[in-house]
Design an enzyme around this catalytic site. Sequence first.
Site, PDB file in Angstrom:
ATOM      1  N   GLY A   1       5.586   3.538   8.767  1.00 29.04           N
ATOM      2  CA  GLY A   1       4.315   3.933   8.180  1.00 29.04           C
ATOM      3  C   GLY A   1       3.680   5.101   8.909  1.00 29.04           C
ATOM      4  O   GLY A   1       3.148   6.021   8.279  1.00 29.04           O
TER       5      GLY A   1
ATOM      6  N   THR B   1      -2.343   4.980   4.151  1.00 29.52           N
ATOM      7  CA  THR B   1      -1.367   5.656   3.287  1.00 29.52           C
ATOM      8  C   THR B   1       0.042   5.596   3.856  1.00 29.52           C
ATOM      9  O   THR B   1       1.017   5.663   3.106  1.00 29.52           O
ATOM     10  CB  THR B   1      -1.772   7.127   3.089  1.00 29.52           C
ATOM     11  OG1 THR B   1      -1.904   7.755   4.367  1.00 29.52           O
ATOM     12  CG2 THR B   1      -3.085   7.225   2.348  1.00 29.52           C
ATOM     13  N   CYS B   2       0.156   5.466   5.181  1.00 25.90           N
ATOM     14  CA  CYS B   2       1.491   5.411   5.764  1.00 25.90           C
ATOM     15  C   CYS B   2       2.224   4.146   5.350  1.00 25.90           C
ATOM     16  O   CYS B   2       3.452   4.083   5.381  1.00 25.90           O
ATOM     17  CB  CYS B   2       1.414   5.502   7.279  1.00 25.90           C
ATOM     18  SG  CYS B   2       0.433   4.199   8.025  1.00 25.90           S
ATOM     19  N   MET B   3       1.464   3.111   4.943  1.00 23.69           N
ATOM     20  CA  MET B   3       2.085   1.851   4.530  1.00 23.69           C
ATOM     21  C   MET B   3       1.810   1.543   3.065  1.00 23.69           C
ATOM     22  O   MET B   3       2.128   0.454   2.594  1.00 23.69           O
ATOM     23  CB  MET B   3       1.545   0.703   5.397  1.00 23.69           C
ATOM     24  CG  MET B   3       1.836   0.888   6.879  1.00 23.69           C
ATOM     25  SD  MET B   3       1.108  -0.415   7.888  1.00 23.69           S
ATOM     26  CE  MET B   3       1.995  -1.835   7.271  1.00 23.69           C
TER      27      MET B   3
END
Length: 1026
Positions: free
Chosen positions: A712, A993-995
Amino acid sequence: MFFSGDPSTRKRVDLGGRSSKERDRKNLLEQTRVERNRRLWLRQQNSAVLKIQKCFRGRKAVKTEQSKLREQFYEAYGKYCQNVDRNSFGPDSDFLCQFLYFFKADDIDDFLVLVQICRLLWWFVQNNGDVVNIFAGVDYSSTYALVNYRVKQFVQACIHALHQNRNQLKGQLLLTPEELNVSAVPLLEVLVLLIDSKLPWSCKIVEYLFRNNALGLLREIILTGKGNDAENYFSIGKGSSLERVLMAVVRHVGQEPCICSHINPRYTFASQIITIPFLWHLFPNLQQMFAAEDLSQFYMHQMAKFGQNMINFLPKDISNEFPSRACMLGNVLEIAGIALSHPLCSFDMAIDLAAVTTVLLEALPSAITSNGRESSMSADDDMTGDEVKEIALDRKLEQQINNAVNPRFLLQLTNILFKEISSVNDSDYGPNDREVTAVDAVCGFLHVTFGKLPLERIMTVLAYRTELVITLWNFTKKCHENQKWSSLTSNDAPGWLLPLAVFCPVYKHMLMIVDNEEFYEQEKPLSLKDIRTLIIILRQVLWQLLWVNHTTSSNSVKSVPNSSVRKGRFVQAIQQRVSIAVSELLSQLQDWNNRRQFTSPSNFHADGVNDLFISQALIENTRANEILKQAPFLIPFTSRVKIYSSQLAAVRQRHGSQAVFSRNRFRIKRDRILEDAYNQMSQLTENSLRGLIRVTFVNEFGVEEAGIDGGGIFKDFMENITRAAFDVQYGLFKETADHLLYPNPGSGMIHEQHFQFFHFLGTLLAKAMFEGILVDIPFATFFLSKLKQKYNYLNDLPSLDPELYRHLIFLKHYKGDISELELYFVIVNNEYGEQTEEELLPGGRNLRVTNENVITFIHLVANHRLNFQIRQQSSHFLRGFEQLIQKDWIDMFNEQELQLLISGSVDSLDIDDLRLHTNYAGDYRSDHYVIEMFWEVLKGFSLENRKKFLKFVTGCSRGPLLGFRNLEPLFCIQSASSNAAEESLDRLPTSATCMNLLKLPPYTRFIVEVVSGASSKSFPLTIMLQ
């Protein structure tokens, strides 16, 4: 064996049971056979000895008799013929009979006597003016047999004398008739006298010379006179006696009654004389006579009758640089230019000319072209024999052939042949026989020409100065609508192959230069309706060639006769060429459709693509895989994305097995994200780049941020760095009027190491695609073409500079005198207020733009802006990009599809699909009342608001191409609090947003307010509790 002491011999016993009598019988038969053969050989030997002795005695007797007769001749007529008068040539005189009996061409005394006889004969004819009266007396009809025989022998003696002594006469062979004092000229002038077509024996004499290969001897005489240096062929032999001999021969042919047409084709004027290099430069008067309509048509028809066998009748090559077929081609093309310009040039003449030049071109070595060719014009396509020998032609001979196939020649040939088609274009019936013949001739010639001669000039002439495209399209459409292709079949090839082999490359060339207004508005050269029909036809043809009737190798025809092998190779070669040409044209038409849609994209897709086909396409060297590489547009986009994803997954899995050992860790400062990423990523090898990269962020105090990167954080890192690196404020990229990105031509003025940065950015984009991370970076179409290593043309310019494009189109259609506009072949670059002037051509500052060269100027300007200015930046970007993304993967997609691979699809925001592939965490599950309300509200969003929501939770406003099941990781909604406390209900939703994670408080009621201009880190739609 050792001696045993027993002197007696033991009886041999045959353990095989054979009788000794049987063995003796076989030996006796063998001995008898040997003896019989020996006696036969002795008889043959004795017979041969007798024949040799007889021949020797006969020749000895002949030589003795010749010597006696020579002495008698000298006594009677004088050694220098001083006793000869005009009556000596008459039928009652034995003057010629004696001389021809003892004459030897290699005897210098006999040769000088022959020269003197020819001088005397020429003088007698000049004074009397009647050569028939000199040889036949007052009544030719009563002595014609004797006269014809003597004239035949005398003419042959002259030719043999010239041939035997040609090396000694080398400097005299091209002299004019006035030089009678030298030895060669009297012999040649007498030949002109005796084979004059007005004489009664003319046909008999010329026919006799043809049968005895006199033209072959004349050929060697001419070649000796000019030597082997190509420069010598351009010294004019105008008006020479040798030229007069050839004119007398060529003038005779075709007269009535004439039997010369039945001569062995190896000994004809065409085979022996027209194969002399630069014949018309040597003998311009002969060229003028030969170019007359009746003569040129006769010889062209004579050569055309032999078809492919004509090559077998040509004499031995002078040298590797001057093959006979190439010399004949150069002479035929030069004479054809004159013959075609004749106002009365017939359709049949043009047909024969096209047939002859096609055969000769086909036999040329592939090395004739001095510059490279397009991929579709491979030299291997023209291998119709067992072996093609690579030969480098003489430079001047190559230039002769190239110059002869000039715009005027192409225009005249196509106009004469297409006259038979233009008047019947609107017929409801299939093509008639003359139409078929005309198209077959033109397309056969041009098909071979494309593979042998430089293409650029030929294509431009065919595209813009002839009606080739329109005529062939009308013909193709007529055949398609009336299903008349079978009548065109030749060489066992389908009838549509040759027309498409010519139509596709020429139309493709035209589309490179035509502008948007001509294509979309004026619908030139074809209407959009016709183009839609054309796409259907080409798609069906291509699928037929690549999948249904696919051929792989000619090895399967090895056991059949040689002629069948040649036909099989011809068909296979033309099928391969047509498949490439059709693929390139369809790809170009797809580009036009992407700029402004005029037909459904599904019209480019083949009907036979199924799951089995897709599974085979993943395997190298299968037929489906070949189609994927050559014509990917035949396969629907979603299917190609599946193939691309499978290929990426296979490579990631292969490198993922080493992830534990090859994991790379980056320490990135958020305020120096670009510089830190550049320094650390540039140190990685290609294999390391394919492996996992884990990121740790460092805050402004130098302290590592909490958290473990399970993928992420790396995604968040990629989102942030791509946003920073491709920001126009950084100076590496610029924006078009439509806010699309392309490399900044002036990047070197901002960053000293800008090329290294472009290499890094290419690697960065490739890493995002390699890991399946969507990044919201809208690239200009003409820059995406660079990733596919494609060239941009004038019609791509509107996406970069619409104003410049409008100005160039104004120039293209300007009706006045363009030179008055004071334009020159220079362009002014304006980067950051600094103006520089560049020449578009060497000396361009002094080269004014005129009506003749304006098209060249327009395309040079477009090339400068679209290709030249950003060539270095694009090249370094591409090098970095190809470290991770193979060219074969990218070639499956066009530019618009490539943008979808990078950023995802706007049209894939299906809320039901997103809900179906969503995970839940905390207190939430799919039937939770908050989740139910959430999906109900989200489903009521407009498309623009859905894009903002997706941007908020994933970092990209576009969904995955194949749906949200391919989102990595899957979208997840997590409860932001374990209870509905008042303080938790006042919080706004947040995201990671990374995950792909949404942290949603447990609201009891939703009120939606649209907040404009919100950033990706704040929820663009405020959801509040009431």
